[in-house]
Design a protein around this motif. Structure first.
Motif, short mmCIF file in Angstrom:
data_model
loop_
_atom_site.label_atom_id
_atom_site.label_comp_id
_atom_site.label_asym_id
_atom_site.label_seq_id
_atom_site.Cartn_x
_atom_site.Cartn_y
_atom_site.Cartn_z
N GLY A 1 0.79 -1.24 0.00
CA GLY A 1 0.00 0.00 0.00
C GLY A 1 0.82 1.27 0.00
N GLY A 2 2.10 1.18 0.29
CA GLY A 2 2.97 2.36 0.24
C GLY A 2 2.78 3.31 1.41
N ILE A 3 3.54 4.39 1.36
CA ILE A 3 3.52 5.43 2.40
C ILE A 3 3.10 6.73 1.74
CG2 ILE A 3 4.94 6.68 4.10
CD1 ILE A 3 6.94 4.23 3.82
N LYS B 1 8.93 11.68 7.75
CA LYS B 1 8.86 11.29 9.17
C LYS B 1 9.51 9.94 9.45
CE LYS B 1 4.34 13.54 9.72
NZ LYS B 1 2.91 13.30 9.97
N ILE B 2 9.68 9.10 8.41
CA ILE B 2 10.05 7.72 8.69
C ILE B 2 11.48 7.57 9.22
CG2 ILE B 2 8.40 6.74 7.05
CD1 ILE B 2 10.70 6.31 5.11
N PHE B 3 12.31 8.59 9.01
CA PHE B 3 13.67 8.53 9.55
C PHE B 3 13.84 9.38 10.81
CE2 PHE B 3 14.64 7.15 5.14
CZ PHE B 3 15.23 5.93 5.45
N THR B 4 12.71 9.76 11.43
CA THR B 4 12.80 10.48 12.70
C THR B 4 12.53 9.50 13.84
OG1 THR B 4 10.47 11.11 12.82
CG2 THR B 4 11.92 12.57 11.57
N TYR B 5 12.94 9.91 15.05
CA TYR B 5 12.88 9.00 16.19
C TYR B 5 11.62 9.15 17.04
CZ TYR B 5 17.80 8.19 15.17
OH TYR B 5 18.97 7.86 14.55
N LEU B 6 10.81 10.14 16.72
CA LEU B 6 9.62 10.35 17.54
C LEU B 6 8.36 9.96 16.80
CD1 LEU B 6 11.56 13.27 18.17
CD2 LEU B 6 10.11 12.89 20.16
N PRO C 1 15.57 4.64 11.22
CA PRO C 1 16.72 5.55 11.36
C PRO C 1 17.99 4.85 11.79
CG PRO C 1 14.99 6.07 12.98
CD PRO C 1 14.41 5.09 12.01
N ILE C 2 17.87 3.85 12.68
CA ILE C 2 19.10 3.16 13.11
C ILE C 2 19.64 2.26 12.00
CG2 ILE C 2 19.93 1.35 14.68
CD1 ILE C 2 18.71 2.83 16.94
N SER C 3 18.74 1.66 11.21
CA SER C 3 19.21 0.86 10.07
C SER C 3 20.00 1.74 9.10
CB SER C 3 18.02 0.22 9.35
OG SER C 3 17.38 -0.71 10.18
N ARG C 4 19.52 2.97 8.87
CA ARG C 4 20.25 3.87 7.98
C ARG C 4 21.62 4.22 8.55
NH1 ARG C 4 17.76 9.59 5.91
NH2 ARG C 4 17.99 10.10 8.13
N LEU C 5 21.71 4.38 9.87
CA LEU C 5 23.02 4.66 10.49
C LEU C 5 23.97 3.48 10.30
CD1 LEU C 5 22.02 6.40 13.86
CD2 LEU C 5 22.74 7.47 11.72
N TYR C 6 23.47 2.26 10.46
CA TYR C 6 24.32 1.07 10.23
C TYR C 6 24.84 1.06 8.79
CZ TYR C 6 23.90 -1.52 14.62
OH TYR C 6 24.02 -1.92 15.93
N ALA C 7 23.96 1.41 7.85
CA ALA C 7 24.40 1.45 6.44
C ALA C 7 25.48 2.51 6.25
CB ALA C 7 23.20 1.73 5.54
N ARG C 8 25.26 3.69 6.86
CA ARG C 8 26.21 4.80 6.68
C ARG C 8 27.52 4.59 7.44
NH1 ARG C 8 22.04 10.04 7.03
NH2 ARG C 8 21.25 9.82 4.89
#
Length: 369
Positions: A285-287, A294-299, A329-336
């Motif tokens: 269904g997508g976003i 918002k999907i990469f924010t922590y709140l 967001p944490i997955s993106r940090l692991y990638a980076r």
């Protein structure tokens, strides 16, 4: 208030030392350097590694301890954040009270000590997430969580630093294994098959989905299972697990009350010259476009928060489908962390594609905050 508590927690001498080390420059390392250095785990190399870590971990941990006491919006005074800060201060004390590392016995004792530090920090992420939830309760209802840039930037720095600290400790400890697995240099697998790791991560994610919903869509993986490159399998597993878990949840909820068979999640592994790219595609269904920032924010989370403030976070270690608000967001940090990245492309009304880019050059330095 948090600063006052810090003064009460520490003696003047230790406080001065925290500030002194917190002002020192951090030293980044690359995957390639870790691999080359670790391929010869001689007593001399292990001694050099311990001496480096004795100083480097003190700097990194002091920086985070100081930052934890000066966060905006009153985040520093939240009970969960104070608990995390105290773990960092305890670890700093342990490191600075350890004498100079001069020989093999010192090095072995130091290795045991940093092992304990790693265990102490096991629950930092869910505990910080609880602190953020405590903040959210205070800020409701008229706050756009995207606007809290300082909080998001702090958490990016904080979690990236944590990834680095755990990688350095884990790598050093793993180099002591007298019988390392084939083709492994500490945490690094020199011939890691991304297809194989994706398969294991997908199976784990489907188990969680079964537990939550009673069924789970299939996951189809496309790519050469014989293709390998040097990487950290635990990092890749965490990232793929998170992406597949999100896709499974989206598809499951999209087709839960439908007569149609839920379409499978598709994982494609592409071997490029610079990057290995893993695409995770779903028809869930997508976003909406307004939700993408918002999907990469922590709140932000679309699910109910699974953190129960009464839970003893010292022993809590359950995995849920969603709701903590920090998986992506944490997955993106692991990638980076090793020079890669994570991108999410959505087709609202159809599904989502997640592109996980992993640098195969291995020579990018840690992105130290």
């Amino acid at each position: 208030m948090a600063a006052k508590k810090l003064q009460e927690t520490l003696s003047k001498g230790v406080l001065e030392e925290v500030h002194r080390y917190g002002g020192m420059k951090q030293t980044g390392v690359s995957l390639r350097y870790m691999m080359e250095f670790g391929s010869r785990p001689t007593p001399r190399n292990l001694l050099l590694s311990a001496q480096f870590l004795h100083n480097e971990l003190s700097i990194r941990i002091a920086r985070r301890a100081l930052e934890l006491q000066s966060l905006p919006y009153g985040l520093s005074s939240k009970p969960a954040v104070l608990k995390v800060r105290d773990w960092y201060l305890d670890s700093f004390r342990d490191l600075r009270s350890f004498p100079e590392i001069k020989d093999k016995n010192d090095e072995l004792e130091f290795t045991q000590m940093i092992k304990m530090i790693k265990v102490r920090h096991n629950n930092v992420v869910p505990t910080m997430a609880l602190g953020v939830q405590q903040l959210k309760k205070d800020l409701k209802p008229k706050v756009d969580y995207q606007d809290l840039d300082e909080i998001h930037q702090f958490l990016d720095r904080f979690y990236m630093s944590r990834i680095g600290i755990r990688m350095l400790i884990g790598q050093h400890v793993a180099l002591h294994d007298p019988n390392p697995p084939p083709d492994c240099v500490g945490y690094i697998h020199t011939k890691m098959s991304p297809v194989e790791v994706a398969r294991h991560a997908s199976e784990d994610a489907r188990c969680i989905c079964f537990r939550e919903y009673g069924s789970a869509p299939d996951v189809n993986i496309y790519g050469d299972p014989n293709f390998t490159f040097p990487y950290v399998p635990t990092h890749l597993h965490l990232m793929v697990f998170e992406l597949v878990k999100n896709s499974l949840r989206a598809v499951q909820e999209q087709f839960m009350n439908s007569d149609k068979v839920a379409p499978p999640i598709r994982i494609i592994v592409a071997d490029g010259i610079e990057d290995v790219t893993i695409k995770v595609s779903d028809e869930g269904g997508g976003i909406p476009r307004s939700g993408l920032p918002k999907i990469f924010t922590y709140l932000y989370s679309t699910a109910k928060n699974p953190l129960d403030e009464q839970v003893d976070l010292g022993i809590a270690n359950t995995t849920t489908m969603a709701g903590y608000g920090y998986g992506l967001p944490i997955s993106r940090l692991y990638a980076r962390y090793f020079g890669g990245d994570l991108q999410i492309i959505s087709m609202e009304g159809y599904g989502t594609d997640a592109y996980l880019h992993l640098s195969r050059l291995g020579d990018s330095q840690e992105p130290l905050p």
